[in-house]
Design a protein around this motif. Structure first.
Motif, PDB file in Angstrom:
ATOM      1  N   THR A  72       0.833  -1.206   0.000  1.00  0.00           N
ATOM      2  CA  THR A  72       0.000   0.000   0.000  1.00  0.00           C
ATOM      3  C   THR A  72       0.867   1.255   0.000  1.00  0.00           C
ATOM      4  OG1 THR A  72      -1.741  -1.196   1.188  1.00  0.00           O
ATOM      5  CG2 THR A  72      -1.839   1.207   1.235  1.00  0.00           C
ATOM      6  N   GLU A  73       1.912   1.255   0.788  1.00  0.00           N
ATOM      7  CA  GLU A  73       2.786   2.419   0.847  1.00  0.00           C
ATOM      8  C   GLU A  73       3.477   2.661  -0.488  1.00  0.00           C
ATOM      9  OE1 GLU A  73       5.405   1.549   4.026  1.00  0.00           O
ATOM     10  OE2 GLU A  73       3.886   1.798   5.616  1.00  0.00           O
TER      11      GLU A  73
ATOM     12  N   ALA B 273       2.288   1.828  -3.422  1.00  0.00           N
ATOM     13  CA  ALA B 273       1.278   2.329  -4.356  1.00  0.00           C
ATOM     14  C   ALA B 273       1.001   3.803  -4.115  1.00  0.00           C
ATOM     15  CB  ALA B 273      -0.009   1.513  -4.211  1.00  0.00           C
ATOM     16  N   HIS B 274       0.929   4.201  -2.860  1.00  0.00           N
ATOM     17  CA  HIS B 274       0.724   5.620  -2.549  1.00  0.00           C
ATOM     18  C   HIS B 274       1.913   6.455  -3.000  1.00  0.00           C
ATOM     19  CE1 HIS B 274      -2.373   4.612   0.846  1.00  0.00           C
ATOM     20  NE2 HIS B 274      -2.866   4.474  -0.375  1.00  0.00           N
ATOM     21  N   ALA B 275       3.128   5.900  -2.912  1.00  0.00           N
ATOM     22  CA  ALA B 275       4.308   6.623  -3.364  1.00  0.00           C
ATOM     23  C   ALA B 275       4.293   6.844  -4.872  1.00  0.00           C
ATOM     24  CB  ALA B 275       5.569   5.861  -2.957  1.00  0.00           C
TER      25      ALA B 275
ATOM     26  N   GLY C 147       1.607   7.539  -6.449  1.00  0.00           N
ATOM     27  CA  GLY C 147       0.543   8.488  -6.722  1.00  0.00           C
ATOM     28  C   GLY C 147      -0.846   7.898  -6.786  1.00  0.00           C
ATOM     29  N   MET C 148      -1.021   6.618  -6.420  1.00  0.00           N
ATOM     30  CA  MET C 148      -2.350   6.004  -6.441  1.00  0.00           C
ATOM     31  C   MET C 148      -3.141   6.441  -5.220  1.00  0.00           C
ATOM     32  SD  MET C 148      -1.773   2.066  -7.689  1.00  0.00           S
ATOM     33  CE  MET C 148      -1.111   1.668  -9.304  1.00  0.00           C
ATOM     34  N   ASN C 149      -4.434   6.662  -5.413  1.00  0.00           N
ATOM     35  CA  ASN C 149      -5.287   6.970  -4.268  1.00  0.00           C
ATOM     36  C   ASN C 149      -5.716   5.684  -3.583  1.00  0.00           C
ATOM     37  OD1 ASN C 149      -7.301   5.871  -5.903  1.00  0.00           O
ATOM     38  ND2 ASN C 149      -7.984   7.884  -6.626  1.00  0.00           N
ATOM     39  N   ASN C 150      -6.484   5.817  -2.517  1.00  0.00           N
ATOM     40  CA  ASN C 150      -6.879   4.638  -1.737  1.00  0.00           C
ATOM     41  C   ASN C 150      -7.739   3.679  -2.540  1.00  0.00           C
ATOM     42  OD1 ASN C 150      -5.516   5.507   0.568  1.00  0.00           O
ATOM     43  ND2 ASN C 150      -7.270   6.671   1.328  1.00  0.00           N
TER      44      ASN C 150
ATOM     45  N   THR D 169      -5.613   1.891  -5.169  1.00  0.00           N
ATOM     46  CA  THR D 169      -4.706   0.961  -4.492  1.00  0.00           C
ATOM     47  C   THR D 169      -5.436  -0.303  -4.064  1.00  0.00           C
ATOM     48  OG1 THR D 169      -3.355   2.797  -3.678  1.00  0.00           O
ATOM     49  CG2 THR D 169      -3.149   0.700  -2.534  1.00  0.00           C
TER      50      THR D 169
END
Length: 317
Positions: free
Chosen positions: A188-189, A191-193, A195-198, A201
Motif C-alpha cells: 500500500t505504501e 502504491a501511494h508513493a 501516486g495512487m489513491n486509496n 490501491t
C-alpha cells in the motif's frame, strides 16, 4: 614405472589396487503392518455398510427412476440458481463491508461491525422466516420510486435471496477482511508513493493479492451455501429439498426421495469441489509454495511408481 610397480617402504613392490566393484546393497523396504490392518478394518466396515443398505427396505429402482424426474430436476436448477445469486450478493456486499470495517471513518466502521454482529449472531432459518413474514410489520413498502404491498414484493424467491445473501455477506466480510490484512502494508505504501489513491490501491494492488487468501474459504462458503439452501423450503421456495418432499407426498416413497436429493446434492458439491481446486491452483501461481498435483497427475504418479523399479547400488529393488 607405474605406481603399483614402485617398491613400498619395506622394499617390497606395492600391490595393484582391487578393481572389483563393491557388493551391491540389497534394500529391503520396511513393512508397515499397521497400514494393512487399518485398511482391512476400514474395508470390512465399508462392506458391512454397503450390505446394510443393500438389504434395507428401499426401492432402489424408484431412486433411479426419479433422479431425472422433472420436478426433481427443476428443484435442483432452482437450488443452483438461488445459491449462485445469494453468493454473488454475499461476495459483493461482503467486500464492501470489509473495506468499511477497515476504514478510518468511525461511522462506516461501526455500521459494518453492527451488520456483521447481527447477521452472524442470528440463525439463517430465523432470518428467512423474518423476511418471509415482513408483511406483518410493513403492509406496504415504499422506496420513493416504487411502492407496492409487501406480500407482492417479498415472494418466496425474494425472501430466500435476502435471507441467504445478506447472511452470507456477514461471513464474506470477515473472510475478505482477513485477505486484505494478509497483504503486506508495504504494498500500500509503495502504491501511494506512485501516486495512487486509496480506491485505486485497493482495486489494483490489495484485492488481487488478497484473492490468494480469500478464494479457498470462499469456495467452502459456496459449497456450504449450496447445502444451506435446503432451508429455503420453509419459505415455500421450490428448491431441491422441497421438490423431493412434494414428490414423496405423492408416492409415499419418503426414504427413496431423500436418497434422490442426497445424490443430487453430492453431485453438485462434487462438481464445485473440482472447480474450487482448479481455481485455487490458478490463484496460487507465483507463490513460494509448489502447486498441488491435479487428480490426473496423482494417478499418473501412482502408475509410474508401480511400473518403474528403483535402484540402490546397482541393484533393482
Amino acid at each position: 614405472m607405474a605406481d603399483f610397480d614402485k617398491p613400498s617402504g619395506n622394499g617390497t613392490p606395492a600391490e595393484a589396487p582391487d578393481a572389483t566393484p563393491p557388493e551391491a546393497i540389497v534394500a529391503i523396504p520396511v513393512r508397515h503392518y499397521g497400514r494393512w490392518i487399518s485398511a482391512a478394518v476400514v474395508l470390512v466396515l465399508l462392506a458391512l455398510l454397503v450390505r446394510a443398505f443393500a438389504g434395507a427396505d428401499v426401492s432402489w429402482d424408484v431412486v433411479g427412476d426419479h433422479l431425472t424426474y422433472d420436478t426433481i430436476v427443476d428443484g435442483a436448477r432452482n437450488t443452483l440458481w438461488i445459491t449462485v445469486l445469494s453468493m454473488v450478493i454475499g461476495v459483493v456486499l461482503g467486500i464492501a463491508l470489509a473495506v468499511m470495517r477497515l476504514s478510518g471513518n468511525p461511522v462506516l466502521a461501526s455500521v459494518a461491525w453492527g451488520y456483521i454482529w447481527f447477521f452472524r449472531g442470528t440463525p439463517v432459518l430465523v432470518q428467512l422466516v423474518l423476511w418471509f413474514n415482513l408483511s406483518i410489520v410493513f403492509d406496504t413498502l415504499n422506496f420513493g420510486f416504487y411502492k407496492d404491498e409487501t406480500n407482492d414484493i417479498i415472494t418466496p424467491f425474494v425472501a430466500a435471496l435476502l435471507g441467504l445473501g445478506l447472511n452470507e455477506a456477514a461471513y464474506m466480510a470477515e473472510i475478505a477482511r482477513a485477505g486484505i490484512l494478509s497483504v503486506d502494508q508495504g504494498q500500500t505504501e509503495a502504491a501511494h508513493a506512485l501516486g495512487m489513491n486509496n480506491g485505486k490501491t485497493m482495486r489494483r494492488i490489495v484485492l488481487p493479492q488478497a484473492m490468494r487468501v480469500v478464494i479457498p474459504p470462499t469456495g467452502n462458503e459456496f459449497i456450504n451455501m449450496l447445502k444451506t439452501s435446503s432451508l429455503v423450503s420453509v419459505v415455500q421456495y421450490d428448491d431441491l429439498f422441497r421438490a423431493q418432499d412434494v414428490v414423496a407426498g405423492r408416492n409415499l416413497a419418503i426414504m427413496e426421495m431423500l436418497l434422490v436429493a442426497t445424490v443430487w446434492y453430492l453431485a453438485l458439491t462434487t462438481i464445485f469441489n473440482i472447480g474450487q481446486f482448479y481455481l485455487e491452483r490458478h490463484y496460487s501461481k507465483g507463490s513460494g509454495r509448489s502447486q498441488p498435483p491435479t487428480p490426473l497427475q496423482r494417478l499418473r504418479a501412482q502408475l509410474t511408481r508401480f511400473r518403474t523399479p528403483s535402484r540402490v547400488g546397482g541393484t533393482t529393488v
